[in-house]
Write a protein that holds these residues in place. Structure first.
Motif, PDB file in Angstrom:
ATOM      1  N   ARG A  40      89.706  93.809 -21.738  1.00 20.03           N
ATOM      2  CA  ARG A  40      90.621  92.716 -21.368  1.00 20.03           C
ATOM      3  C   ARG A  40      91.861  93.265 -20.673  1.00 20.03           C
ATOM      4  O   ARG A  40      92.306  92.732 -19.650  1.00 20.03           O
ATOM      5  CB  ARG A  40      91.023  91.925 -22.621  1.00 20.03           C
ATOM      6  CG  ARG A  40      89.908  91.070 -23.205  1.00 20.03           C
ATOM      7  CD  ARG A  40      90.418  90.213 -24.349  1.00 20.03           C
ATOM      8  NE  ARG A  40      89.332  89.518 -25.021  1.00 20.03           N
ATOM      9  CZ  ARG A  40      89.378  88.259 -25.435  1.00 20.03           C
ATOM     10  NH1 ARG A  40      90.473  87.551 -25.249  1.00 20.03           N
ATOM     11  NH2 ARG A  40      88.348  87.715 -26.048  1.00 20.03           N
ATOM     12  N   GLN A  41      92.427  94.327 -21.252  1.00 20.17           N
ATOM     13  CA  GLN A  41      93.623  94.907 -20.663  1.00 20.17           C
ATOM     14  C   GLN A  41      93.334  95.503 -19.302  1.00 20.17           C
ATOM     15  O   GLN A  41      94.153  95.414 -18.378  1.00 20.17           O
ATOM     16  CB  GLN A  41      94.208  95.979 -21.595  1.00 20.17           C
ATOM     17  CG  GLN A  41      95.552  96.524 -21.136  1.00 20.17           C
ATOM     18  CD  GLN A  41      96.576  95.438 -20.871  1.00 20.17           C
ATOM     19  OE1 GLN A  41      96.840  94.591 -21.725  1.00 20.17           O
ATOM     20  NE2 GLN A  41      97.149  95.434 -19.662  1.00 20.17           N
TER      21      GLN A  41
ATOM     22  N   VAL B 268      93.215  92.573 -16.916  1.00 20.67           N
ATOM     23  CA  VAL B 268      94.573  92.078 -16.659  1.00 20.67           C
ATOM     24  C   VAL B 268      95.304  92.998 -15.684  1.00 20.67           C
ATOM     25  O   VAL B 268      95.939  92.543 -14.723  1.00 20.67           O
ATOM     26  CB  VAL B 268      95.360  91.949 -17.988  1.00 20.67           C
ATOM     27  CG1 VAL B 268      96.838  91.686 -17.704  1.00 20.67           C
ATOM     28  CG2 VAL B 268      94.781  90.834 -18.845  1.00 20.67           C
ATOM     29  N   SER B 269      95.206  94.309 -15.917  1.00 26.79           N
ATOM     30  CA  SER B 269      95.877  95.276 -15.036  1.00 26.79           C
ATOM     31  C   SER B 269      95.329  95.219 -13.620  1.00 26.79           C
ATOM     32  O   SER B 269      96.082  95.286 -12.638  1.00 26.79           O
ATOM     33  CB  SER B 269      95.723  96.694 -15.597  1.00 26.79           C
ATOM     34  OG  SER B 269      96.356  96.821 -16.856  1.00 26.79           O
TER      35      SER B 269
ATOM     36  N   PRO C  27      89.273  94.331 -26.595  1.00 25.91           N
ATOM     37  CA  PRO C  27      90.672  94.433 -26.154  1.00 25.91           C
ATOM     38  C   PRO C  27      90.922  95.347 -24.958  1.00 25.91           C
ATOM     39  O   PRO C  27      91.673  94.979 -24.055  1.00 25.91           O
ATOM     40  CB  PRO C  27      91.384  94.957 -27.411  1.00 25.91           C
ATOM     41  CG  PRO C  27      90.570  94.408 -28.546  1.00 25.91           C
ATOM     42  CD  PRO C  27      89.147  94.478 -28.063  1.00 25.91           C
ATOM     43  N   VAL C  28      90.299  96.552 -24.937  1.00 23.76           N
ATOM     44  CA  VAL C  28      90.563  97.456 -23.810  1.00 23.76           C
ATOM     45  C   VAL C  28      90.014  96.893 -22.501  1.00 23.76           C
ATOM     46  O   VAL C  28      90.722  96.892 -21.484  1.00 23.76           O
ATOM     47  CB  VAL C  28      90.027  98.876 -24.092  1.00 23.76           C
ATOM     48  CG1 VAL C  28      90.127  99.751 -22.843  1.00 23.76           C
ATOM     49  CG2 VAL C  28      90.808  99.517 -25.235  1.00 23.76           C
TER      50      VAL C  28
ATOM     51  N   SER D  33      96.509  92.154 -11.866  1.00 27.19           N
ATOM     52  CA  SER D  33      97.942  92.286 -11.568  1.00 27.19           C
ATOM     53  C   SER D  33      98.185  93.178 -10.362  1.00 27.19           C
ATOM     54  O   SER D  33      99.239  93.089  -9.715  1.00 27.19           O
ATOM     55  CB  SER D  33      98.684  92.829 -12.789  1.00 27.19           C
ATOM     56  OG  SER D  33      98.565  91.938 -13.886  1.00 27.19           O
TER      57      SER D  33
ATOM     58  N   THR E  18      85.650  94.754 -14.953  1.00 28.89           N
ATOM     59  CA  THR E  18      86.950  94.889 -14.299  1.00 28.89           C
ATOM     60  C   THR E  18      86.787  94.921 -12.781  1.00 28.89           C
ATOM     61  O   THR E  18      87.523  94.255 -12.041  1.00 28.89           O
ATOM     62  CB  THR E  18      87.661  96.166 -14.784  1.00 28.89           C
ATOM     63  OG1 THR E  18      87.854  96.084 -16.197  1.00 28.89           O
ATOM     64  CG2 THR E  18      89.007  96.335 -14.102  1.00 28.89           C
TER      65      THR E  18
ATOM     66  N   THR F  18      86.368 101.939 -24.147  1.00 25.50           N
ATOM     67  CA  THR F  18      87.760 102.312 -24.403  1.00 25.50           C
ATOM     68  C   THR F  18      88.304 103.227 -23.312  1.00 25.50           C
ATOM     69  O   THR F  18      89.508 103.338 -23.139  1.00 25.50           O
ATOM     70  CB  THR F  18      87.909 103.019 -25.758  1.00 25.50           C
ATOM     71  OG1 THR F  18      87.018 104.148 -25.806  1.00 25.50           O
ATOM     72  CG2 THR F  18      87.567 102.066 -26.894  1.00 25.50           C
TER      73      THR F  18
ATOM     74  N   PRO G  49      91.701 103.516 -17.840  1.00 27.68           N
ATOM     75  CA  PRO G  49      92.828 103.743 -18.760  1.00 27.68           C
ATOM     76  C   PRO G  49      93.457 105.126 -18.632  1.00 27.68           C
ATOM     77  O   PRO G  49      94.643 105.296 -18.893  1.00 27.68           O
ATOM     78  CB  PRO G  49      92.190 103.544 -20.140  1.00 27.68           C
ATOM     79  CG  PRO G  49      91.092 102.567 -19.900  1.00 27.68           C
ATOM     80  CD  PRO G  49      90.545 102.934 -18.550  1.00 27.68           C
TER      81      PRO G  49
END
Length: 357
Positions: A126-127, A130-131, A123-124, A134, A19, A174, A43
């Protein structure tokens, strides 16, 4: 302060590192230059900063940044690995596309939280990526390629090949944080192994404490690789997950010491967190009809292997311990009813005990 009393240092997951690298590369595309460090949001909402290791502007629409993973005081095989991300700007409407770069694996078996053919970026993470992107630009349209330098070689030290993740490592996490000695990655791999086996409709799994017991159990059953679960010390981790992700039959295979711990009620078989109660073992030997002289020898034994050597063919200790372990396992799974088998082996892979029920 005494060094032994200092708290263990937390680290960062591969997902958090990816990230940071992704955000750094995307910022460089917009700014025209790289920052020395970059801040991301975990997160939990906590903000943390990462220093960059390598940076490269390919052109005005493409940049690469990398971060060295710091796992803190956790004995993580990916500690010190270089996690790199290439960001390539795409046209409007294309969204965010993820690709596996060199050193990141590709999913080849169903049952994982990613579809077959997808890059092994969970998945986490990836999110999180993305965040982070953004935060740089409100509506990013980019190709995100994640890689790990020497990732193919590092992946051979993980369970990825057995899980059907080929070509490199998984990008995991996660929370973004690595808790020292939590063994979260190992337990997660156990869960994913069970998921892959169930997706393949395998109804019999072998969970083993180590390579010797796995090989010995495989000589009996010759099951597909996907049916083999490397549980290590985490018998409890296997049983807890099987309780909600059932199979028809589960074989637990292990060495005499670890399976004796299980028989005595321990679900975490690590030497730092459980030990064999030699006094109780001596009581069991007495129950099996051993003479007092042998009972005293057992009480003075240094290891479980020594106890088994004392008993040899005279006392059916292996089957007795297997039966006790079976009872503990059934209790842990209650009220779920599946066929359970316990197999005990010595260090040479010779069978020492068995129970099934």
């Amino acid at each position: 302060m005494n060094q032994e009393n200092q708290p263990l240092r937390y680290g960062w997951s591969t997902g958090a590192c990816a990230t940071a690298a992704a955000k750094a590369a995307y910022l460089a595309i917009y700014n025209g230059f790289f920052l020395d460090c970059v801040e991301i949001t975990l997160p939990s909402g906590k903000k943390v900063s990462f220093s960059l290791f390598k940076t490269q502007m390919i052109d005005k629409n493409c940049a690469i940044a990398s971060v060295i993973k710091d796992a803190g005081d956790d004995p993580d095989v990916t500690h010190g690995a270089e996690i790199w991300v290439q960001i390539k700007r795409l046209g409007k409407g294309q969204g965010i596309l993820f690709k596996a770069g060199k050193g990141v694996g590709t999913v080849t078996k169903p049952g994982l939280p990613l579809a077959v053919g997808e890059p092994a970026i969970n998945p986490v993470p990836r999110q999180m990526i993305v965040s982070a992107l953004s935060e740089v630009y409100d509506d990013p349209h980019v190709e995100v390629t994640v890689g790990v330098t020497n990732g193919e070689a590092i992946a051979l030290k993980t369970m990825n090949p057995r899980l059907g993740i080929l070509g490199g490592l998984s990008i995991l996490g996660t929370t973004g944080i690595v808790v020292p000695f939590s063994c979260a990655a190992w337990i997660a791999s156990i869960h994913r192994g069970i998921d892959v086996a169930r997706a393949a409709r395998l109804d019999h799994l072998i969970a083993s404490t180590g390579n010797v017991s796995e090989v010995a159990a495989q000589k009996i059953y010759n099951l597909p690789d996907s049916a083999l679960i490397e549980m290590g010390d985490f018998a409890g981790g296997v049983l807890k997950y099987i309780k909600t992700h059932s199979v028809k039959k589960l074989t637990l295979a292990g060495g005499v010491a670890k399976m004796t711990k299980l028989a005595q009620g321990h679900l975490d078989l690590h030497s730092k967190r459980s030990s064999v109660d030699i006094e109780l073992l001596a009581e069991w030997v007495a129950q099996l009809g051993a003479r007092q002289e042998m009972v005293e020898q057992v009480k003075n034994a240094n290891t479980t292997a020594e106890v088994f050597s004392l008993c040899q063919e005279q006392i059916p200790l292996g089957d007795f311990i297997a039966q006790k372990a079976l009872q503990i396992t059934k209790q842990a799974l209650d009220p779920v009813l599946i066929e359970i088998e316990i197999l005990l082996f010595d260090r040479q892979g010779k069978a020492q005990g068995k129970a099934i029920g």
